[in-house]
Motif scaffolding. Structure first.
Motif: not given
Length: 176
Positions: A154-168
């Motif tokens: 569907x898409x690639x998004x930032x989940x806004x987890x605020x974990x530097x290595x887990x952005x996209x």
């Protein structure tokens, strides 16, 4: 031959689920950590407690040992609103795959594949419109599984987890 059973998780499973999460995170730390999970951060015992309390955590047992687990939720990440999905955003009719984990010992036993097929069957039996999920962009084994099972990117998004290595994260949806 291995005996597979998929059932709803119970409070009696908590110790084994916590060990599964810890074993998986130890394994990921020593190998390629495709999902980017970290011991003590995610997944943790509280994820299993919430899934059992909400009655939406399922386990797959192989020869009476928990080989994997998945939570079939109706609650998306807030960032899912950023995407243009194939179905309307009525989450009463949509399953969100969460905390999909397989014990390292059972990674070659089709436990993950079987759990995903169970989610699909469960969704159809409960007249859901679709199943949605997110996956870290570097998690190529999971992405390969989802695409093999017919999930559409569907898409690639930032989940806004605020974990530097887990952005996209890549978003996928399977229409039922």
């Amino acid at each position: 031959m291995d005996k597979y059973v998929i059932r709803k998780g119970t409070a009696d499973d908590l110790e084994e689920l916590e060990k599964l999460y810890d074993s998986l995170n130890d394994y990921l730390e020593q190998n390629v950590n495709y999902p980017g999970w970290r011991k003590g951060l995610y997944p943790v015992r509280e994820n299993a407690i919430d899934g059992i309390k909400n009655e939406n955590l399922y386990v797959i047992e192989i020869n009476e040992q928990i080989a994997g687990t998945v939570i079939l939720s109706h609650e998306p990440e807030k960032a899912y609103d950023k995407a243009l999905w194939k179905t309307e955003n009525n989450y009463e009719n949509i399953i969100v795959i969460r905390t999909f984990a397989v014990h390292p010992k059972f990674m070659k036993n089709n436990a993950g594949f079987s759990l995903m097929k169970f989610a699909e069957k469960f969704g159809k039996e409960n007249e859901m419109k679709s199943i949605r999920l997110d996956v870290a962009i570097q998690n190529t084994p999971a992405i390969s599984l989802y695409e093999k099972l017919g999930y559409e990117y569907i898409d690639t998004i930032d989940l806004d987890l605020n974990i530097p290595w887990l952005k996209w994260f890549k978003l996928y949806e399977l229409l039922l």
